[in-house]
Design an enzyme around this catalytic site. Structure first.
Site, PDB file in Angstrom:
ATOM      1  N   ASP A 283       0.824  -1.210   0.000  1.00 17.96           N
ATOM      2  CA  ASP A 283       0.000   0.000   0.000  1.00 17.96           C
ATOM      3  C   ASP A 283       0.856   1.258   0.000  1.00 17.96           C
ATOM      4  O   ASP A 283       0.501   2.266  -0.619  1.00 17.96           O
ATOM      5  CB  ASP A 283      -0.916   0.016   1.234  1.00 17.96           C
ATOM      6  CG  ASP A 283      -2.107  -0.911   1.078  1.00 17.96           C
ATOM      7  OD1 ASP A 283      -2.028  -1.845   0.269  1.00 17.96           O
ATOM      8  OD2 ASP A 283      -3.117  -0.703   1.780  1.00 17.96           O
TER       9      ASP A 283
ATOM     10  N   CYS B 103       2.131  -7.817   5.642  1.00 20.10           N
ATOM     11  CA  CYS B 103       1.532  -6.651   4.981  1.00 20.10           C
ATOM     12  C   CYS B 103       0.027  -6.773   4.745  1.00 20.10           C
ATOM     13  O   CYS B 103      -0.584  -7.796   4.944  1.00 20.10           O
ATOM     14  CB  CYS B 103       2.300  -6.288   3.733  1.00 20.10           C
ATOM     15  SG  CYS B 103       3.991  -5.765   4.147  1.00 20.10           S
TER      16      CYS B 103
ATOM     17  N   LYS C 144      -2.929  -6.652   2.642  1.00 17.87           N
ATOM     18  CA  LYS C 144      -3.977  -7.509   2.089  1.00 17.87           C
ATOM     19  C   LYS C 144      -3.540  -8.955   2.021  1.00 17.87           C
ATOM     20  O   LYS C 144      -4.367  -9.844   1.794  1.00 17.87           O
ATOM     21  CB  LYS C 144      -4.362  -7.028   0.676  1.00 17.87           C
ATOM     22  CG  LYS C 144      -4.709  -5.563   0.600  1.00 17.87           C
ATOM     23  CD  LYS C 144      -5.754  -5.161   1.632  1.00 17.87           C
ATOM     24  CE  LYS C 144      -5.867  -3.669   1.788  1.00 17.87           C
ATOM     25  NZ  LYS C 144      -4.659  -3.025   2.312  1.00 17.87           N
TER      26      LYS C 144
ATOM     27  N   SER D 103      -5.287   4.065   5.657  1.00 16.21           N
ATOM     28  CA  SER D 103      -4.288   3.126   6.149  1.00 16.21           C
ATOM     29  C   SER D 103      -4.318   3.116   7.666  1.00 16.21           C
ATOM     30  O   SER D 103      -4.802   4.056   8.307  1.00 16.21           O
ATOM     31  CB  SER D 103      -2.907   3.546   5.661  1.00 16.21           C
ATOM     32  OG  SER D 103      -1.905   2.857   6.360  1.00 16.21           O
TER      33      SER D 103
END
Length: 558
Positions: A81, A122, A124, A471
């Protein structure tokens, strides 16, 4: 070999071709006879969260061999991201969760693995792999890459939150080029998921409370040798899990998911957990909705304030006892069901029995929390009938209530241009719409935008509301996941420049101060926007994705 899933591929006279191919890859007869353990490894050298996963995966393989199994490693994709934030590439981040789940399902099913070890990190990737584990429902264990250590510049600790702020400060000449460069060079000091309680580390912590990983998996720093030892032990442990046939459906229940939400509230995890936990649950036919976060948040306080909410990091939480300490505090406070099982064949009560909770500012006692209610708050009102999410423990108390004038933008890019052109003023309520799962498509993340705004001094008295998302690094009055989204005609599509918007975190409300009659008039004149993407994966995703209320999962049988 009787009863093994892999027998279908390797056992019998007619399977000579399969055995020959395995031998061609270097496997000996004993390897082929052993249970075949797939290692789903999302290694890439593109970013620090994954750059060391081959080392982790190799340690897992050693543990599998030691336990009497045969490891077979395969790959999944991994999108960072941070690398695509503020760009069209971000449209692929959330949708990649489905690709990851599908790819693991495809390889594990096609090759008839007896069990799986997931090596991941991380945003996803962890939830995508959890979805795959639940969908396949074979013995599994998770090994994360671990959190990054914070960086340092002079007497300041740094992490990813420092970067957007530095950009805003440089643009407004609050800092010079030397300081700007020093922050860039020192914020990410090495491997691991970014150092704070952002989405990656939030989901790493979820693997522990969901009972799918060994204690410490969410918090042991990436550079610590204990991370390699945990990987080896997990490789050995998967053989025991396989022999006992412990499956995700035996572990992840409605009670387990309630525990996960309770830990989420105790820590103040990323708002993205409200997308991922429902999606994981859906793979097992369990319904988790925002109401569950609301219900549990009402009784669970926030006892941690990790970056971006405060000055502490995942490494600090680890040295104070990690998730096990929070679990024990939650059990003793009647907030967590200690009888829930884990893949270790033990209950949570058994796992944390010897844990010492070192109450401090890092993990406060339940009777002295940072917030009386959980770290995440679900807001509802005429602007978000199905709900919206804010990370309450990362909001200054002065912004727990706010009323301001709407500045409406139909994309993140439009809003960013207005910010850079100095057209946003303190007190404004920035509304960014058509960035939801369908409208984005893919649910754009606003982390860079809000960080630059804060660096420019606009965080005092300004709020941002979107049907996109934020985020885990985001702090301040950032309200995301507004549902229904604009692309399906949600009320956020009807907001106009100059409208007054009001939210109240204490009352869990989010409203545009416009009459029902006026909203209905606007609805009658609303024209559905053309899809932003008309071909490829994102077009298919937009056609089949559900709302954030359901976890933004794909459904093909509408």
């Amino acid at each position: 070999m009787e009863g093994r899933k892999s027998n279908a591929m390797k056992d019998g006279i007619t399977r000579i071709g399969c055995r020959a191919l395995l031998k061609g890859a270097g496997f000996i007869d004993k390897d082929i006879e052993n249970p075949l353990i797939g290692i789903a490894n999302s290694w890439t050298d593109a970013f620090p969260g994954h750059m060391h996963l081959n080392q982790i995966s190799n340690a897992v393989a050693q543990g599998v061999y030691a336990g009497g199994g045969t490891p077979i490693t395969f790959s999944t994709i991994a999108i960072c991201d941070g690398l695509c934030n503020g760009m069209d590439g971000m449209k692929y981040s959330l949708p990649s969760r489905e690709i990851i789940a599908d790819s693991v399902e495809a390889v594990a099913s096609a090759h008839n693995f007896d069990a799986l070890v997931f090596v991941c990190a991380c945003d996803k990737i962890v939830p995508g792999m959890l979805m795959a584990a639940c969908r396949l429902d074979i013995p599994c264990i998770f090994v994360n890459g671990g959190p990054m250590l914070p960086g340092r510049y002079m007497d300041r600790k740094l992490d990813l939150t420092s970067l957007g702020k530095a950009a805003g400060e440089f643009l407004t000449q609050k800092i010079g080029r030397d300081e700007y460069d020093a922050i860039e060079n020192n914020s990410c000091p090495g491997c691991g998921s970014c150092a704070g309680m952002f989405t990656a580390n939030s989901m790493g912590c979820m693997t522990e409370i969901l009972g799918m990983a060994l204690p410490g998996n969410g918090t042991i720093p990436a550079v610590d040798a204990a991370r390699i030892r945990l990987a080896k032990e997990s490789g050995r442990k998967i053989i025991e899990i396989y022999k006992e046939n412990i499956k995700p459906s035996d572990i992840i229940t409605k009670e387990t998911l309630d525990n996960a939400i309770a830990i989420d509230m105790l820590i103040g995890c990323s708002t993205n957990t409200t997308l991922h936990l429902p999606a994981i649950a859906s793979e097992l036919g369990i319904k988790i909705r925002l109401e569950d976060f609301d219900r549990i948040g009402d009784k669970v306080p926030s006892v941690c304030r990790l970056s971006p909410a405060g000055e502490y990091y995942l490494a600090d939480l680890h040295y104070e006892g990690g998730i096990s300490a929070l679990i024990k505090e939650g059990i003793e406070g009647g907030l967590i069901n200690g009888e829930c099982k884990t893949i270790l064949g033990k209950t949570l009560n058994n796992i944390v029995v010897d844990v010492v909770v070192k109450n401090s500012d890092i993990i406060r006692p339940l009777n002295n929390p940072y917030l009386k209610n959980g770290g995440l708050t679900i807001l509802r009102g005429n602007l978000a009938p199905e709900g919206a999410v804010i990370k309450a423990n990362a909001v200054d108390s002065s912004m727990f209530t706010h009323k301001g004038t709407a500045r409406v933008f139909n994309s993140e890019k439009e809003a960013m241009k207005a910010v850079m052109d100095r057209k946003i003023a303190k007190g404004d309520v920035v509304v960014i719409r058509y960035e939801g799962p369908k409208g984005g498509p893919g649910m754009q993340e606003m982390a860079t935008l809000i960080a630059i705004m804060q660096g420019m001094g606009l965080d005092d008295g300004i709020s941002l509301i979107t049907d996109g998302r934020f985020s885990g690094i985001t702090r301040g009055a950032s309200i995301g996941h507004v549902s229904p989204e604009a692309a399906v005609g949600g009320p956020i599509a009807l907001v106009e420049d100059g409208d007054i918007i009001e939210y109240n975190i204490g009352k869990k409300s989010l409203n545009v101060l416009v009459s029902d009659d006026e909203l209905e008039l606007r609805r009658s004149n609303w024209i559905k926007a053309e899809p932003k993407v008309k071909k490829g994966y994102l077009a298919r995703y937009a056609e089949h994705v559900t709302s954030v209320y359901e976890g933004a999962v794909l459904k093909y049988n509408k």
